[in-house]
Motif scaffolding. Structure first.
Motif, PDB file in Angstrom:
ATOM      1  N   GLN A 161       2.865  -4.727  -5.453  1.00 33.78           N
ATOM      2  CA  GLN A 161       3.284  -4.313  -4.435  1.00 33.78           C
ATOM      3  C   GLN A 161       2.981  -5.142  -3.046  1.00 33.78           C
ATOM      4  OE1 GLN A 161       0.835  -0.589  -4.550  1.00 33.78           O
ATOM      5  NE2 GLN A 161       2.552   0.546  -5.649  1.00 33.78           N
ATOM      6  N   THR A 162       2.122  -5.874  -3.435  1.00 36.53           N
ATOM      7  CA  THR A 162       1.779  -7.007  -2.072  1.00 36.53           C
ATOM      8  C   THR A 162       2.654  -8.154  -2.107  1.00 36.53           C
ATOM      9  OG1 THR A 162       0.211  -8.441  -3.428  1.00 36.53           O
ATOM     10  CG2 THR A 162      -0.787  -6.465  -2.375  1.00 36.53           C
TER      11      THR A 162
ATOM     12  N   ASP B 135       8.466   0.814  10.145  1.00 30.94           N
ATOM     13  CA  ASP B 135       8.815   2.309  10.093  1.00 30.94           C
ATOM     14  C   ASP B 135       9.837   2.483  11.138  1.00 30.94           C
ATOM     15  OD1 ASP B 135       7.251   3.136   8.059  1.00 30.94           O
ATOM     16  OD2 ASP B 135       5.565   3.733   9.396  1.00 30.94           O
TER      17      ASP B 135
ATOM     18  N   THR C 168       7.271  -5.393   3.373  1.00 24.52           N
ATOM     19  CA  THR C 168       7.455  -4.070   3.844  1.00 24.52           C
ATOM     20  C   THR C 168       8.299  -4.163   5.028  1.00 24.52           C
ATOM     21  OG1 THR C 168       5.618  -4.292   5.312  1.00 24.52           O
ATOM     22  CG2 THR C 168       4.988  -3.349   3.113  1.00 24.52           C
ATOM     23  N   ILE C 169       8.984  -2.996   4.988  1.00 21.77           N
ATOM     24  CA  ILE C 169      10.095  -2.563   6.189  1.00 21.77           C
ATOM     25  C   ILE C 169       9.432  -1.738   7.133  1.00 21.77           C
ATOM     26  CG2 ILE C 169      12.229  -1.543   6.624  1.00 21.77           C
ATOM     27  CD1 ILE C 169      12.974  -1.817   3.498  1.00 21.77           C
TER      28      ILE C 169
END
Length: 79
Positions: free
Chosen positions: A58-59, A66, A63-64
């Motif tokens: 996951q790291t 918000d 990340t997109i």
């Protein structure tokens, strides 16, 4: 085999591999992956559990933000 250590790339847990110990016995339950880095190079990553592998994976994913995700709503554009 000489004494060596493996460290979990996610949580830092260590496992010792003794001089007369089989690596498979010492690292039973661990997950070892090879990650390609280039044409002829790779890195080996060690994880003490599937949960640690999941945390690490996951790291590795960007990340997109918000604000961007909210801008893709189904409502029509206000031009």
């Amino acid at each position: 085999m000489s004494d060596s250590w493996r460290t979990c790339d996610a949580c830092g847990r260590q496992a010792e591999i003794g001089p007369n110990q089989d690596i498979g016995d010492a690292l039973r339950g661990w997950v070892i992956i090879s990650r390609l880095r280039g044409k002829d190079s790779f890195e080996r990553c060690s994880f003490c559990s599937i949960c640690c592998l999941q945390q690490w994976a996951q790291t590795q994913v960007a990340t997109i933000p918000d604000v961007f995700l909210h801008s893709l709503s189904d409502s029509p554009c206000n031009l």
